[in-house]
Each structure stands twice: as C-alpha cells, then as structure tokens.
Design a protein around this motif. Structure first.
Motif, PDB file in Angstrom:
ATOM      1  N   TYR A 390       0.912  -1.346  -0.042  1.00 10.79           N
ATOM      2  CA  TYR A 390       0.135   0.137   0.126  1.00 10.79           C
ATOM      3  C   TYR A 390       0.874   1.212   0.062  1.00 10.79           C
ATOM      4  O   TYR A 390       0.584   2.321  -0.737  1.00 10.79           O
ATOM      5  CB  TYR A 390      -1.165  -0.039   1.267  1.00 10.79           C
ATOM      6  N   VAL A 391       1.947   1.458   0.816  1.00 11.35           N
ATOM      7  CA  VAL A 391       2.714   2.489   0.858  1.00 11.35           C
ATOM      8  C   VAL A 391       3.596   2.621  -0.272  1.00 11.35           C
ATOM      9  O   VAL A 391       4.118   3.951  -0.626  1.00 11.35           O
ATOM     10  CB  VAL A 391       3.403   2.601   2.284  1.00 11.35           C
ATOM     11  N   ARG A 392       3.757   1.719  -1.053  1.00 15.68           N
ATOM     12  CA  ARG A 392       4.484   1.879  -2.280  1.00 15.68           C
ATOM     13  C   ARG A 392       3.805   2.953  -3.198  1.00 15.68           C
ATOM     14  O   ARG A 392       4.330   3.692  -3.789  1.00 15.68           O
ATOM     15  CB  ARG A 392       4.625   0.570  -2.878  1.00 15.68           C
ATOM     16  N   TYR A 393       2.545   2.716  -3.003  1.00 17.68           N
ATOM     17  CA  TYR A 393       1.506   3.706  -3.872  1.00 17.68           C
ATOM     18  C   TYR A 393       1.420   4.996  -3.340  1.00 17.68           C
ATOM     19  O   TYR A 393       1.185   6.083  -3.922  1.00 17.68           O
ATOM     20  CB  TYR A 393       0.513   3.264  -4.278  1.00 17.68           C
ATOM     21  N   VAL A 394       1.457   5.151  -2.061  1.00 16.62           N
ATOM     22  CA  VAL A 394       1.341   6.394  -1.162  1.00 16.62           C
ATOM     23  C   VAL A 394       2.575   7.316  -1.419  1.00 16.62           C
ATOM     24  O   VAL A 394       2.674   8.330  -1.502  1.00 16.62           O
ATOM     25  CB  VAL A 394       0.993   6.292   0.473  1.00 16.62           C
ATOM     26  N   PHE A 395       3.870   6.693  -1.139  1.00 21.58           N
ATOM     27  CA  PHE A 395       5.186   7.393  -1.357  1.00 21.58           C
ATOM     28  C   PHE A 395       5.766   7.645  -2.678  1.00 21.58           C
ATOM     29  O   PHE A 395       6.386   8.533  -2.909  1.00 21.58           O
ATOM     30  CB  PHE A 395       6.186   6.589  -0.445  1.00 21.58           C
ATOM     31  N   GLN A 396       5.085   6.746  -3.587  1.00 22.55           N
ATOM     32  CA  GLN A 396       5.722   6.774  -5.000  1.00 22.55           C
ATOM     33  C   GLN A 396       7.179   6.850  -5.033  1.00 22.55           C
ATOM     34  O   GLN A 396       7.912   7.616  -5.938  1.00 22.55           O
ATOM     35  CB  GLN A 396       4.894   8.048  -5.510  1.00 22.55           C
ATOM     36  N   ASN A 397       7.857   6.145  -4.056  1.00 16.31           N
ATOM     37  CA  ASN A 397       9.315   6.006  -3.996  1.00 16.31           C
ATOM     38  C   ASN A 397       9.786   4.648  -3.212  1.00 16.31           C
ATOM     39  O   ASN A 397       9.370   4.285  -2.354  1.00 16.31           O
ATOM     40  CB  ASN A 397       9.724   7.097  -2.942  1.00 16.31           C
ATOM     41  N   ALA A 398      10.391   4.013  -4.162  1.00 14.11           N
ATOM     42  CA  ALA A 398      10.723   2.682  -3.836  1.00 14.11           C
ATOM     43  C   ALA A 398      11.727   2.763  -2.714  1.00 14.11           C
ATOM     44  O   ALA A 398      11.771   1.781  -1.661  1.00 14.11           O
ATOM     45  CB  ALA A 398      11.577   1.890  -5.171  1.00 14.11           C
ATOM     46  N   ARG A 399      12.713   3.649  -2.634  1.00 16.74           N
ATOM     47  CA  ARG A 399      13.742   3.682  -1.440  1.00 16.74           C
ATOM     48  C   ARG A 399      12.899   3.893   0.018  1.00 16.74           C
ATOM     49  O   ARG A 399      13.135   3.262   1.021  1.00 16.74           O
ATOM     50  CB  ARG A 399      14.620   4.627  -1.641  1.00 16.74           C
ATOM     51  N   LEU A 400      11.964   4.986  -0.198  1.00 17.38           N
ATOM     52  CA  LEU A 400      11.118   5.236   1.253  1.00 17.38           C
ATOM     53  C   LEU A 400      10.325   4.143   1.394  1.00 17.38           C
ATOM     54  O   LEU A 400      10.097   3.588   2.694  1.00 17.38           O
ATOM     55  CB  LEU A 400      10.415   6.542   0.894  1.00 17.38           C
ATOM     56  N   THR A 401       9.956   3.476   0.531  1.00 21.14           N
ATOM     57  CA  THR A 401       8.906   2.148   0.958  1.00 21.14           C
ATOM     58  C   THR A 401       9.925   0.951   1.718  1.00 21.14           C
ATOM     59  O   THR A 401       9.295   0.627   2.376  1.00 21.14           O
ATOM     60  CB  THR A 401       8.423   1.455  -0.364  1.00 21.14           C
ATOM     61  N   GLY A 402      11.088   0.645   0.979  1.00 19.98           N
ATOM     62  CA  GLY A 402      11.852  -0.024   1.438  1.00 19.98           C
ATOM     63  C   GLY A 402      12.328   0.403   2.858  1.00 19.98           C
ATOM     64  O   GLY A 402      12.403  -0.668   3.879  1.00 19.98           O
ATOM     65  N   LEU A 403      12.639   1.570   3.132  1.00 17.13           N
ATOM     66  CA  LEU A 403      12.768   2.215   4.489  1.00 17.13           C
ATOM     67  C   LEU A 403      11.907   1.902   5.410  1.00 17.13           C
ATOM     68  O   LEU A 403      12.191   1.455   6.613  1.00 17.13           O
ATOM     69  CB  LEU A 403      13.465   3.417   4.501  1.00 17.13           C
ATOM     70  N   PHE A 404      10.718   2.090   5.147  1.00 19.42           N
ATOM     71  CA  PHE A 404       9.449   2.077   5.825  1.00 19.42           C
ATOM     72  C   PHE A 404       9.231   0.686   6.326  1.00 19.42           C
ATOM     73  O   PHE A 404       9.141   0.366   7.561  1.00 19.42           O
ATOM     74  CB  PHE A 404       8.170   2.731   5.052  1.00 19.42           C
ATOM     75  N   THR A 405       9.412  -0.217   5.263  1.00 17.80           N
ATOM     76  CA  THR A 405       9.283  -1.717   5.518  1.00 17.80           C
ATOM     77  C   THR A 405      10.093  -2.162   6.379  1.00 17.80           C
ATOM     78  O   THR A 405       9.931  -2.878   7.432  1.00 17.80           O
ATOM     79  CB  THR A 405       9.245  -2.450   4.301  1.00 17.80           C
ATOM     80  N   ALA A 406      11.609  -1.768   6.422  1.00 12.89           N
ATOM     81  CA  ALA A 406      12.303  -2.215   7.328  1.00 12.89           C
ATOM     82  C   ALA A 406      12.295  -1.791   8.518  1.00 12.89           C
ATOM     83  O   ALA A 406      12.443  -2.429   9.680  1.00 12.89           O
ATOM     84  CB  ALA A 406      14.003  -1.352   6.803  1.00 12.89           C
ATOM     85  N   VAL A 407      11.885  -0.497   9.028  1.00 12.21           N
ATOM     86  CA  VAL A 407      11.515   0.076  10.139  1.00 12.21           C
ATOM     87  C   VAL A 407      10.126  -0.684  10.853  1.00 12.21           C
ATOM     88  O   VAL A 407      10.448  -1.179  12.073  1.00 12.21           O
ATOM     89  CB  VAL A 407      10.825   1.360  10.202  1.00 12.21           C
ATOM     90  N   LEU A 408       9.251  -1.112  10.065  1.00 12.57           N
ATOM     91  CA  LEU A 408       8.044  -1.980  10.528  1.00 12.57           C
ATOM     92  C   LEU A 408       8.520  -3.292  11.179  1.00 12.57           C
ATOM     93  O   LEU A 408       8.207  -3.959  12.009  1.00 12.57           O
ATOM     94  CB  LEU A 408       6.914  -2.196   9.424  1.00 12.57           C
TER      95      LEU A 408
END
Length: 455
Positions: A390-408
């Motif tokens: 879901y957040v991949r489409y919210v952020f529109q940024n693969a790096r931020l998505t990966g970072l957010f997933t790593a945090v979770l």
C-alpha cells in the motif's frame, strides 16, 4: 463579482493553504486518529478475553466430567462424644461433638500420569494419579481437650480421608489400620475438618494406629496436599516435563528433565497455624468479613501440570503493545511527510492503522491452531506485505517504501523480543524507546517546524 466577494477569495485561499501546511494541525489530526484506533484495539483485547473464556469453559466442561483439581487431606481420627448442657430455665439439652486427632507422621508417595485431551480446538490437561498414603496416629487426649473420658464413644470412632472431587475416584478405596482392612464409605459424618471425602469405622481396640490407603484418582491441572502430619512428606514422579510447583510450600528437592520430573516436600507442624488435636471445627479462622474458613485453606501445596504454551496470555501481552506500535508507525508516516515534503492524507494513516489492528486478530486466530511463534511470524509477514504494497503507491518512492518496511520489520522483531524476555521486558522496552526517540531527534534536528511543509 463585487468587491466583497473578491476580497473573500484570497482569505479563503489563505485558510486552505494554512490547513494544508500547518504542522500543528497535522499533529492534532494524527493524535485524533490514534485515539480513534483505540476503539478497534480495545475490541481486539475484548475478543481475546472472549476466546480465552470460551477455552476456560471448554476446560471446565471436560474437567467436571473427568475430575477437577484435587486436594488430598488426612487421614483424620474423629471420636464422637456427648455434650450435656442446661439453659437458664434448667432444661437439659444434649448434642454430639467430635474430638479430632491428626497424624504424627504422614507419608504420601505416588505418580502422576498426564493425559492431554481436546475439546474442539482447545487442549485440556487431565491426569490420573496413584497414591499410597501412610500415617501413624494416636488417640486424642481427653484430659488435654477438656473432655470427660467416659463421654468418648470409641465404638463410633471414624478415620477419614479428604478428597475434594469425588467424581475422580477410579477404583475402590482400600484402607487398612494395623493390617486390618476397613469398610470404606463415601462421605464424612462431620465437616469439622474435612469438607468431602471418604470415611471408615475404626476398630474399637485400636490405640496406636498405623494407617495405609491406596488411591486411584482422576483430576485436572493441579494436584495438592494438606500438611496434616507433625511431619508431612510427599514424593511425586511424572513423565510431564513442564510442572509448576504451587501452593504454600516449594519442594525441598526437585528434578525436572525433558522426560519428566521428580519432586519431594517435607513440611513440619511448625510451618502451619493449627494444632494436632482439637474439638469441633478447631481449625476455623475468622476472616476480616467475619466469615469462618478452615485454617487449612491456605496451606495446601502441590504441582500444576502446565501446557507448554498459553497462546492467549502471549496474545494478550502482544495486544497491549498495539497502541504503541500504531503511534510509532504514525510517527514514521509523519516524518516522511516532513523530511520528504510529501503530504499523506488522514485516510491513508487510518488504513495503515487498521492493518496493524488486523495483525492481532490474525495472531489470535492462527495461534489457536499453530504455535504462537509460528503464528507471529506468519502474521508479521502477511501484514508487512500488505502495508508495504500500500505505501509503495502512497510514497511513490521505492527507497522510502523499503526504509518504511524495514522500520516496521524491526518494530515487529522488537515487540516479539519484549514478549520473550519477560524478566527484562521493561529494561529492553525503555532502552528501545530511548533509541527511537534519539533517532527521531537526530533526523529532525534541522527541521524548521514553522515552515515544515514549505519547499
């Protein structure tokens, strides 16, 4: 368009601009969303409680038919005697009281054979125990108890053994006194010392009494004993590998291995607060509310046969961290907005919050069928994949998505560690929160909060 209408448009634009760019307003909105998510998190905790109660009811249903937790007490020697009283008008009344004597030496040995049964999806811990009770007793001393020796009815003396749940008795109970077999009857003529159990008439010529009894008994979850002897010794063995030694006294010796346990207790009369001989309900102790209870109620000791994993207890502990998990996740969303100059709608916050709440519902459902650790891993992977997609489409940024997933993923690992390290959970939690706060402070050290959304 008139002048008033033209002047109101820029004012409205300024309000809209403030709404879109106000950091304080966004913090307030995020705080409100966290409060809104308190509702589903409390519903999850209520659901866990409901499922746990359903499990408890299933266990009780099976235990009621097999045998509940058992407490073995006795033997007790009881001798009736007649008491004659006169009232103020000189009328004579008679009543029967009992003089009681507890054992000098009490030895109990036996084994516990566990049996795990299922009621639907729920496991019930049952057991069968075979016990040998040996004791030596002496007649109660009439002079010490203030009784006329001639009033004692030795031909009606009984010896009794306490068993809390009579449904659990499997075979005929055999009692012997000085090598002679007794006729054992259910029930006890007096409830001065024991509330339920079996009893037998004592031979009138018995003085120094050597008592033996064999018990074949069913029960569930827990087996306990009362320390009625001047010296009470209990020795138990079982192939169950996860015992919990419970009650007023811990075992003097215990050996717990993968193939079972051995444990032994020794309790002296000085370790408890009632005498060896007495008249009537001589063990009564008055509680704060004035209701009498047996002084023995708080002296039982024994063992509980614990199931290796209580999934409801762990799920409950996990759900207690839900609001903290949501708060940290929303903080990560908020700082993505601040640091990446990207606005995230409150509805998007809310959807991610609902996904986090769904994790605990899945954890509850799956842990009822699999081990808790495996259930936690499955739920973590599923919810992480859902939120990351879901957040991949919210952020529109693969790096931020990966970072957010790593945090979770780190958060799920962190809270799992808190669940496993019960003794150090407060220390680990405090250090973890300190590191999270320090990271946030470091990343936002150069943010101008008055112009956080401005390019």
């Amino acid at each position: 368009m008139n002048a008033d209408s033209q002047s109101s448009v820029p004012a409205l634009d300024r309000v809209n601009q403030w709404v879109r760019t106000s950091t304080m307003l966004k913090i307030i909105v995020v705080g409100i969303l966290v409060l809104v998510l308190l509702v589903p998190t409390s519903m999850v905790q209520s659901l866990i409680t409901e499922r746990e109660q359903t499990r408890t009811d299933a266990v009780k249903e099976v235990s009621d038919k097999w045998g509940n937790a058992q407490i073995i007490a006795g033997p007790v020697l009881s001798v009736p005697f007649t008491v004659i009283e006169k009232d103020e008008k000189g009328r004579t009344t008679t009543r029967t009281d009992y003089a009681h004597a507890l054992p000098d030496d009490l030895q109990i040995t036996g084994s516990i054979q566990p049996e795990q049964r299922n009621r639907g999806i729920y496991s019930v811990m049952l057991y069968n125990t075979r016990l040998t009770v040996r004791a030596t007793l002496k007649r109660p001393l009439a002079e010490r108890l203030g009784i006329d020796e001639r009033a004692l009815q030795w031909d009606k003396a009984i010896i009794s053994l306490g068993v809390t749940d009579m449904k659990g008795i499997k075979d005929t109970i055999r009692m012997q006194v000085n090598g002679k077999s007794l006729v054992v009857e259910p029930g006890i003529p007096t409830n001065d010392v024991l509330r339920s159990g079996v009893s037998a008439l004592l031979p009138a010529d018995a003085t120094d009494i050597r008592f033996t009894c064999d018990l074949n008994l069913n029960g569930s979850t827990e087996l306990s004993f009362q320390p009625f002897g001047k010296q009470t010794t209990v020795a138990l063995t079982s192939p169950w590998a996860t015992p919990s030694f419970s009650g007023a006294y811990l075992p003097d010796e215990r050996d717990v291995k993968a193939d079972g346990f051995r444990a032994s207790w020794k309790v002296l009369q000085y370790n408890r607060n009632f005498a060896q001989q007495g008249v009537g309900p001589f063990m009564d102790a008055v509680t704060a509310n004035g209701q009498p209870q047996l002084a023995t109620d708080n002296t039982a000791f024994g063992v509980k046969l614990l199931l290796p994993v209580d999934e409801y207890q762990k799920t409950t502990r996990s759900a207690k961290y839900a609001i903290m998990f949501i708060l940290i996740t929303f903080s990560a969303f908020f700082f993505v907005e601040i640091l990446n100059r990207q606005r995230i709608h409150p509805i998007q916050y809310l959807l991610v919050g609902f996904a986090i709440c769904l994790f605990y519902v899945l954890l509850l459902a799956i842990s009822e069928h699999l081990t808790f650790n495996l259930a936690y891993l499955i739920c973590s992977v599923v919810v992480l994949a859902l939120i990351s997609f879901y957040v991949r489409y919210v952020f529109q940024n693969a790096r931020l998505t990966g970072l957010f997933t790593a945090v979770l993923a780190l958060l799920y690992g962190f809270f799992y560690s808190l669940l496993q390290l019960e003794d150090y959970s407060l220390l680990l939690g405090s250090v973890g929160l300190l590191l999270i706060l320090g990271t946030i402070m470091y990343l936002t050290r150069n943010v101008n909060w008055y112009k956080a959304y401005e390019g």
